[in-house]
Enzyme design. Structure first.
Site, short mmCIF file in Angstrom:
data_model
loop_
_atom_site.label_atom_id
_atom_site.label_comp_id
_atom_site.label_asym_id
_atom_site.label_seq_id
_atom_site.Cartn_x
_atom_site.Cartn_y
_atom_site.Cartn_z
NE ARG A 129 -4.15 -1.68 0.27
CZ ARG A 129 -4.26 -2.96 -0.09
NH1 ARG A 129 -3.24 -3.56 -0.71
NH2 ARG A 129 -5.37 -3.62 0.12
CB SER A 175 -8.76 -1.52 4.05
OG SER A 175 -9.04 -2.78 3.54
CD GLU A 215 -5.57 0.95 2.27
OE1 GLU A 215 -4.74 0.07 2.06
OE2 GLU A 215 -6.77 0.82 2.02
N1 EPU Z 1 -10.85 -10.69 10.20
C1 EPU Z 1 -11.60 -10.78 11.35
N2 EPU Z 1 -12.58 -9.86 11.56
C2 EPU Z 1 -12.86 -8.88 10.69
C3 EPU Z 1 -12.09 -8.78 9.50
C4 EPU Z 1 -11.08 -9.71 9.28
O1 EPU Z 1 -11.38 -11.66 12.19
O2 EPU Z 1 -13.77 -8.10 10.96
C5 EPU Z 1 -9.79 -11.67 9.93
C6 EPU Z 1 -10.21 -12.60 8.79
O3 EPU Z 1 -10.93 -13.68 9.23
C7 EPU Z 1 -8.87 -13.03 8.23
C8 EPU Z 1 -7.98 -11.82 8.47
O4 EPU Z 1 -8.63 -11.02 9.46
O5 EPU Z 1 -8.34 -14.12 8.96
C9 EPU Z 1 -7.72 -11.04 7.19
O6 EPU Z 1 -8.97 -10.62 6.64
P1 EPU Z 1 -9.27 -10.56 5.06
O7 EPU Z 1 -8.81 -11.79 4.39
O8 EPU Z 1 -10.68 -10.15 4.94
O9 EPU Z 1 -8.33 -9.44 4.47
P2 EPU Z 1 -7.88 -8.09 5.08
O10 EPU Z 1 -6.49 -8.22 5.57
O11 EPU Z 1 -8.90 -7.66 6.05
C10 EPU Z 1 -6.88 -7.09 2.87
C11 EPU Z 1 -6.91 -5.77 2.15
C12 EPU Z 1 -8.20 -5.62 1.37
C13 EPU Z 1 -8.28 -6.78 0.39
C14 EPU Z 1 -8.25 -8.08 1.19
C15 EPU Z 1 -8.25 -9.31 0.31
C16 EPU Z 1 -5.60 -4.23 3.49
C17 EPU Z 1 -5.61 -3.09 4.43
N3 EPU Z 1 -6.78 -4.68 3.10
O12 EPU Z 1 -7.93 -7.06 3.82
O13 EPU Z 1 -8.15 -4.40 0.65
O14 EPU Z 1 -9.46 -6.71 -0.38
O15 EPU Z 1 -7.03 -8.15 1.97
O16 EPU Z 1 -7.03 -9.42 -0.34
O17 EPU Z 1 -4.53 -4.68 3.09
C18 EPU Z 1 -8.81 -2.13 0.56
O18 EPU Z 1 -7.62 -1.84 0.52
O19 EPU Z 1 -9.71 -1.22 0.55
C19 EPU Z 1 -9.19 -3.51 0.70
C20 EPU Z 1 -10.45 -3.88 0.83
#
Ligand code: EPU
Length: 334
Positions: free
Chosen positions: A164, A234, A330
């Site tokens: 990012r 995010s 972000e």
């Molecule tokens: N999780 C929770 N509770 C929540 C949200 C997430 O326990 O409310 C846990 C999930 O179960 C999982 C972990 O956290 O084990 C990671 O969650 P997820 O796979 O949903 O991905 P993320 O890290 O939350 C990132 C990006 C997203 C992107 C997704 C998928 C960042 C800041 N965000 O989210 O990007 O779509 O991976 O690749 O890196 C964006 O930048 O606007 C965005 C949506």
């Protein structure tokens, strides 16, 4: 023809719907128009603010000087055998581009479906999702210098991409306008299905379109549609901590999601950390933590940037108290 507008309401031009007025606004559709307005801004000494799709910015109530939204809408493909290079204007909607490429059987961007915003903003934060980042397919970017109006190309290496992150957030912040992307794509099958349960959602020999549609389904299930509920995706970056810090936390929370990075640091899931603080679905006044994805802050209406930053600070402070981890927003604070 340049159309310069005065006192323009940008509330609908940012997906968080934060109230904002621009003293002046222009949406140039050609490189020439962009260069002309930049030269005029330099002569008149108007501060320049750049806006894309408005999906990753925190706007203040007033922006003085001039807000420029590059609206170059052309894109085309050049093929050499199976290799395809896409040249894409900064004003093209990213998701529309992804779907158009996938529908033509062109591989490379399908995992990045449904990310909001314009193509010109994509390199700034090196957009990423489901195991792919923009830097994986970017050949180079065409930029125009704000001070001089001069155009040049930068290679992907020059952009110094990170998670990012890019040079456009640091040394080149407010120095250049991104006007065109060159993407290196392919007609050869190359599915990237290692992230989460993506592989179980597509057929065994998927097309790029099948993958793009599966990604859309996953995102729609847990991310709010900004057209319905104002948000900027995010709100926090996933934090990086030292191995020792991660081990201490894992001792206490063995189920904590964690991802080792090439530099030895450990990436934690900000959404999980916020969720563990019991804040998922928490609402106060105009703002809330989204009920399906704790990483997303939502605006119910009636708030402004100061209110949102105050709300975010309370989330940051709860996570810091529980885990000793400092979350960073972000979206860019303009
Ligand atoms: N999780 C929770 N509770 C929540 C949200 C997430 O326990 O409310 C846990 C999930 O179960 C999982 C972990 O956290 O084990 C990671 O969650 P997820 O796979 O949903 O991905 P993320 O890290 O939350 C990132 C990006 C997203 C992107 C997704 C998928 C960042 C800041 N965000 O989210 O990007 O779509 O991976 O690749 O890196 C964006 O930048 O606007 C965005 C949506």
């Amino acid at each position: 023809m340049l159309t310069l507008q005065a006192h323009v309401d940008l509330t609908a031009a940012n997906t968080l719907r934060l109230p904002c007025y621009a003293e002046r606004f222009m949406a140039p559709q050609t490189l020439c128009d962009l260069q002309a307005i930049l030269r005029r801004a330099a002569v008149c000494q108007w501060p320049v603010t750049l806006l894309g799709g408005g999906s990753n910015v925190l706007l203040p109530p007033q922006l003085s000087g001039i807000v420029i939204r590059p609206s170059l809408h052309q894109w085309w493909l050049e093929s050499q055998g199976d290799d395809v290079v896409a040249y894409v204007g900064a004003g093209v909607n990213w998701h529309s581009l992804v779907m158009a490429l996938a529908a033509r059987g062109v591989w490379g961007t399908e995992n990045l479906a449904l990310i909001p915003g314009h193509c010109g903003a994509a390199p700034v934060q090196n957009i990423g999702a489901y195991g792919v980042e923009l830097k994986d397919v970017l050949l180079g970017v065409q930029v125009v210098e704000i001070a001089s109006g001069n155009m040049r190309w930068m290679s992907a290496a020059e952009c110094q991409f990170g998670y990012r992150d890019s040079l456009f957030k640091h040394a080149l912040a407010n120095r250049v306008v991104i006007t065109q992307l060159a993407l290196r794509l392919s007609r050869q099958s190359n599915p990237k299905l290692h992230y989460g349960d993506l592989s179980s959602r597509v057929p065994s020999q998927p097309t790029p379109l099948a993958i793009a549609e599966a990604v859309c389904a996953v995102r729609r299930a847990k991310l709010p549609d900004p057209a319905v509920l104002a948000n900027a995706g995010s709100f926090f970056k996933n934090p990086l901590v030292s191995q020792a810090h991660a081990e201490r936390l894992l001792h206490q929370y063995p189920a904590m999601p964690h991802f080792s990075q090439p530099d030895g640091k450990i990436k934690l899931a900000a959404g999980w950390l916020i969720d563990q603080c019991g804040l998922k679905g928490w609402r106060e006044g105009s703002f809330g933590v989204h009920a399906q994805q704790a990483l997303v802050l939502v605006h119910f209406g009636g708030g402004d940037r100061a209110g949102l930053l105050q709300f975010a600070e309370r989330v940051v402070s709860a996570v810091n108290t529980h885990f000793g981890v400092e979350l960073e927003p972000e979206p860019r604070v303009l």
